[in-house]
Design a protein around this motif. Structure first.
Motif, PDB file in Angstrom:
ATOM      1  N   PRO A 127     160.311  27.409  75.040  1.00  0.00           N
ATOM      2  CA  PRO A 127     160.288  27.512  73.580  1.00  0.00           C
ATOM      3  C   PRO A 127     158.877  27.553  73.000  1.00  0.00           C
ATOM      4  CG  PRO A 127     160.929  25.303  74.253  1.00  0.00           C
ATOM      5  CD  PRO A 127     160.883  26.128  75.506  1.00  0.00           C
ATOM      6  N   ALA A 128     158.701  28.369  71.966  1.00  0.00           N
ATOM      7  CA  ALA A 128     157.387  28.526  71.338  1.00  0.00           C
ATOM      8  C   ALA A 128     156.909  27.238  70.682  1.00  0.00           C
ATOM      9  CB  ALA A 128     157.441  29.657  70.307  1.00  0.00           C
ATOM     10  N   GLU A 129     157.831  26.351  70.330  1.00  0.00           N
ATOM     11  CA  GLU A 129     157.411  25.107  69.679  1.00  0.00           C
ATOM     12  C   GLU A 129     156.563  24.228  70.602  1.00  0.00           C
ATOM     13  OE1 GLU A 129     161.651  22.847  69.788  1.00  0.00           O
ATOM     14  OE2 GLU A 129     161.558  24.918  69.100  1.00  0.00           O
ATOM     15  N   TRP A 130     156.617  24.491  71.931  1.00  0.00           N
ATOM     16  CA  TRP A 130     155.772  23.742  72.865  1.00  0.00           C
ATOM     17  C   TRP A 130     154.297  24.094  72.714  1.00  0.00           C
ATOM     18  CZ3 TRP A 130     158.715  24.002  78.236  1.00  0.00           C
ATOM     19  CH2 TRP A 130     159.888  23.238  78.131  1.00  0.00           C
ATOM     20  N   LEU A 131     154.003  25.239  72.116  1.00  0.00           N
ATOM     21  CA  LEU A 131     152.608  25.682  72.026  1.00  0.00           C
ATOM     22  C   LEU A 131     151.746  24.695  71.249  1.00  0.00           C
ATOM     23  CD1 LEU A 131     153.149  29.501  71.365  1.00  0.00           C
ATOM     24  CD2 LEU A 131     152.787  28.328  73.544  1.00  0.00           C
ATOM     25  N   ALA A 132     152.330  24.051  70.244  1.00  0.00           N
ATOM     26  CA  ALA A 132     151.562  23.102  69.439  1.00  0.00           C
ATOM     27  C   ALA A 132     151.099  21.902  70.260  1.00  0.00           C
ATOM     28  CB  ALA A 132     152.402  22.637  68.247  1.00  0.00           C
ATOM     29  N   GLU A 133     151.813  21.602  71.344  1.00  0.00           N
ATOM     30  CA  GLU A 133     151.481  20.444  72.173  1.00  0.00           C
ATOM     31  C   GLU A 133     150.530  20.780  73.315  1.00  0.00           C
ATOM     32  OE1 GLU A 133     155.115  18.585  73.475  1.00  0.00           O
ATOM     33  OE2 GLU A 133     156.139  19.058  71.605  1.00  0.00           O
ATOM     34  N   LEU A 134     150.184  22.057  73.458  1.00  0.00           N
ATOM     35  CA  LEU A 134     149.368  22.483  74.596  1.00  0.00           C
ATOM     36  C   LEU A 134     148.026  21.745  74.701  1.00  0.00           C
ATOM     37  CD1 LEU A 134     149.576  26.318  75.327  1.00  0.00           C
ATOM     38  CD2 LEU A 134     149.269  24.490  76.975  1.00  0.00           C
ATOM     39  N   PRO A 135     147.220  21.684  73.644  1.00  0.00           N
ATOM     40  CA  PRO A 135     145.907  21.033  73.793  1.00  0.00           C
ATOM     41  C   PRO A 135     146.012  19.584  74.265  1.00  0.00           C
ATOM     42  CG  PRO A 135     145.977  22.332  71.778  1.00  0.00           C
ATOM     43  CD  PRO A 135     147.370  22.301  72.301  1.00  0.00           C
ATOM     44  N   ALA A 136     146.915  18.804  73.656  1.00  0.00           N
ATOM     45  CA  ALA A 136     147.036  17.389  74.026  1.00  0.00           C
ATOM     46  C   ALA A 136     147.566  17.240  75.449  1.00  0.00           C
ATOM     47  CB  ALA A 136     147.949  16.667  73.034  1.00  0.00           C
ATOM     48  N   ARG A 137     148.557  18.052  75.814  1.00  0.00           N
ATOM     49  CA  ARG A 137     149.128  17.944  77.152  1.00  0.00           C
ATOM     50  C   ARG A 137     148.132  18.395  78.217  1.00  0.00           C
ATOM     51  NH1 ARG A 137     154.547  17.344  78.013  1.00  0.00           N
ATOM     52  NH2 ARG A 137     154.402  18.700  79.852  1.00  0.00           N
ATOM     53  N   SER A 193     171.613  33.304  74.969  1.00  0.00           N
ATOM     54  CA  SER A 193     172.906  32.991  75.580  1.00  0.00           C
ATOM     55  C   SER A 193     173.073  31.524  75.943  1.00  0.00           C
ATOM     56  CB  SER A 193     173.118  33.859  76.833  1.00  0.00           C
ATOM     57  OG  SER A 193     172.022  33.762  77.719  1.00  0.00           O
ATOM     58  N   GLY A 194     172.037  30.716  75.785  1.00  0.00           N
ATOM     59  CA  GLY A 194     172.171  29.301  76.083  1.00  0.00           C
ATOM     60  C   GLY A 194     170.899  28.536  75.827  1.00  0.00           C
ATOM     61  N   LEU A 195     171.045  27.230  75.646  1.00  0.00           N
ATOM     62  CA  LEU A 195     169.920  26.295  75.543  1.00  0.00           C
ATOM     63  C   LEU A 195     170.108  25.295  76.673  1.00  0.00           C
ATOM     64  CD1 LEU A 195     169.958  25.708  71.675  1.00  0.00           C
ATOM     65  CD2 LEU A 195     168.411  27.186  72.958  1.00  0.00           C
ATOM     66  N   ARG A 196     169.223  25.317  77.668  1.00  0.00           N
ATOM     67  CA  ARG A 196     169.414  24.556  78.889  1.00  0.00           C
ATOM     68  C   ARG A 196     168.418  23.414  79.015  1.00  0.00           C
ATOM     69  NH1 ARG A 196     174.365  26.113  79.374  1.00  0.00           N
ATOM     70  NH2 ARG A 196     174.596  28.380  79.543  1.00  0.00           N
ATOM     71  N   GLY A 197     168.932  22.237  79.345  1.00  0.00           N
ATOM     72  CA  GLY A 197     168.075  21.078  79.532  1.00  0.00           C
ATOM     73  C   GLY A 197     168.284  20.050  78.442  1.00  0.00           C
ATOM     74  N   GLU A 198     167.518  18.975  78.534  1.00  0.00           N
ATOM     75  CA  GLU A 198     167.626  17.895  77.575  1.00  0.00           C
ATOM     76  C   GLU A 198     166.860  18.223  76.297  1.00  0.00           C
ATOM     77  OE1 GLU A 198     166.186  14.433  79.521  1.00  0.00           O
ATOM     78  OE2 GLU A 198     167.653  14.526  81.159  1.00  0.00           O
ATOM     79  N   GLU A 199     167.225  17.551  75.232  1.00  0.00           N
ATOM     80  CA  GLU A 199     166.539  17.722  73.951  1.00  0.00           C
ATOM     81  C   GLU A 199     165.043  17.496  74.124  1.00  0.00           C
ATOM     82  OE1 GLU A 199     166.434  18.841  70.111  1.00  0.00           O
ATOM     83  OE2 GLU A 199     168.327  18.537  71.173  1.00  0.00           O
ATOM     84  N   GLY A 200     164.241  18.419  73.623  1.00  0.00           N
ATOM     85  CA  GLY A 200     162.796  18.334  73.749  1.00  0.00           C
ATOM     86  C   GLY A 200     162.249  19.008  74.986  1.00  0.00           C
ATOM     87  N   GLU A 201     163.112  19.315  75.958  1.00  0.00           N
ATOM     88  CA  GLU A 201     162.676  19.980  77.188  1.00  0.00           C
ATOM     89  C   GLU A 201     163.568  21.181  77.494  1.00  0.00           C
ATOM     90  OE1 GLU A 201     160.030  19.420  79.070  1.00  0.00           O
ATOM     91  OE2 GLU A 201     159.331  17.785  77.806  1.00  0.00           O
ATOM     92  N   ARG A 202     164.181  21.760  76.472  1.00  0.00           N
ATOM     93  CA  ARG A 202     165.154  22.820  76.690  1.00  0.00           C
ATOM     94  C   ARG A 202     164.497  24.174  76.940  1.00  0.00           C
ATOM     95  NH1 ARG A 202     169.720  21.540  72.030  1.00  0.00           N
ATOM     96  NH2 ARG A 202     170.764  19.847  73.147  1.00  0.00           N
TER      97      ARG A 202
END
Length: 406
Positions: free
Chosen positions: A192-202, A140-149
């Motif tokens: 978003p699931a796309e954040w999972l790829a960044e988990l180890p580095a973060r 129903s929506g995408l909330r927040g700024e690009e890359g942090e939605r």
């Protein structure tokens, strides 16, 4: 050449992958969504949530599910495995755990950027301990700024759903369900699931920042203004108590951005100044504590015994609710948060709530609240309200701070 033309024609005829029927989708992915149970140092149960298998022997959940846990297990039906934390990213509330000798298959991830408002989605998790519950809805929506939605969905979630999966109609993981807005209708959110790829580095960056005290960009450092100001990644965990039914609902405020003097919680759902003054409440989740909040919030940094003031305002929860309240500071008292003593100002609010329905003139109803405000934390640590709204009788609510997850 003829072979290439035939292949291209076959691909065009095939079109996009067909949406799965809900029962087929559930059969495909439910074996990869597990319950998670946490325990304290004495092996007493602490909390429950959900987790999704994303790689062999690897699951992801919300960090707030694991807060304060000395140990935890993942389980499905009568099968349970001990698990250990591998990659924590508290700022995004994502934690990856690993399990030895674990054979549940990982889910497929939806392509990055594929989330579209209006698409059909399915949430699978363990709301209120009911393992592998399927709920459907739309994005129903995408909330927040690009890359942090954040992903906003009408698919129902409840306590215990945290860390579960939000899937598209092909059974691909779109996000990890995280929280629901209290009394917000169908306002439910997933990261978003796309954040999972960044988990180890973060996770590595967060660990280095924690070791050094800051990472040079303010991450891990408190907001300026006072020693007890919120830190990036901290979660203030409250409980909302319905005085009539006794129902207790967790309410979590996660610090996800510090921009100078402004501290953002829950992707901008609540914004405060570093000294605790409320700037805005965009997504109320704390009942009357937020929907009836005066401008600047219920407390203020300059309190003194005997201080009085009045407020006439429209609450952030609805433009049909107007409040006329008188406040009086009654003195200080001692409360306990996580067993530690905490001094708090006691403030009494009394007055009227004007409720408008349809085209009728707003009708006055009595409203009273007792607020306990900690100057050290710069926030309310306890809130008790009593009010009448329409013919439903007297409503009683309480909101209490139970822990700070760091």
């Amino acid at each position: 050449m003829r072979t290439r033309v035939l292949c291209l024609a076959a691909l065009l005829a095939a079109g996009p992958a067909a949406a799965l029927e809900p029962d087929v989708l559930f059969a495909k992915v439910s074996g990869s969504v597990w319950a998670i149970r946490t325990f304290d140092a004495q092996s007493r149960p602490l909390s429950a949530g959900s987790a999704v298998v994303i790689a062999p022997g690897r699951l992801v959940t919300n960090c707030h599910v694991l807060a304060k846990a000395s140990s935890f297990v993942v389980r499905q039906e009568n099968v349970a495995y001990g698990a250990t934390l591998e990659y924590p990213d508290p700022q995004r509330d994502l934690c990856q755990v690993k399990v030895a000798n674990f054979t549940a298959p990982p889910v497929a991830l939806a392509p990055a950027g594929s989330a579209r408002v209006g698409q059909r989605v399915y949430a699978i998790g363990n709301p209120r301990g009911l393992e592998n519950t399927l709920n459907d809805g739309i994005l129903s929506g995408l909330r927040g700024e690009e890359g942090e939605r954040l992903l906003q969905t009408t698919a129902a979630i409840a306590p215990g759903s945290s860390g579960g999966g939000l899937f598209d109609s092909e059974g691909r993981l779109l996000g990890i369900t995280t929280f629901a807005a209290k009394d917000g209708g169908s306002l439910n959110f997933a990261v978003p699931a796309e954040w999972l790829a960044e988990l180890p580095a973060r996770a590595k960056t967060a660990l280095e920042a924690r070791t050094s005290g800051a990472d040079g960009n303010g991450r891990g450092a408190p907001a300026a203004g006072r020693p007890g100001a919120p830190r990036l990644g901290e979660v203030f965990e409250y409980v909302l108590i319905d005085g009539l039914t006794g129902t207790r609902t967790p309410v979590l405020y996660r610090v996800d951005r510090i921009d100078g003097e402004n501290v953002s919680f829950n992707q901008g759902g609540r914004v405060e100044k570093a000294d605790g003054r409320v700037v805005s409440i965009g997504a109320p989740i704390g009942g009357a504590f937020e929907t009836a909040s005066p401008p600047g919030g219920w407390g203020r940094p300059d309190l003194s015994a005997g201080m009085r003031w009045s407020a006439d305002y429209v609450g952030p929860g609805s433009d049909r609710l107007r409040y006329q309240l008188d406040a009086a500071v009654l003195g200080t008292t001692e409360l306990r948060v996580e067993g530690a003593p905490l001094a708090a100002w006691r403030i009494a609010y009394t007055g009227w709530m004007y409720v408008g329905v349809g085209s009728t003139a707003p009708a006055p109803h009595p409203f009273s609240a007792t607020v306990f405000y900690s100057a050290e934390l710069g926030r309310v640590v306890k809130f008790d309200a009593e009010y009448r709204r329409g013919a439903a009788g007297i409503n009683r609510e309480a909101v209490e701070l139970v822990r700070i997850q760091r």
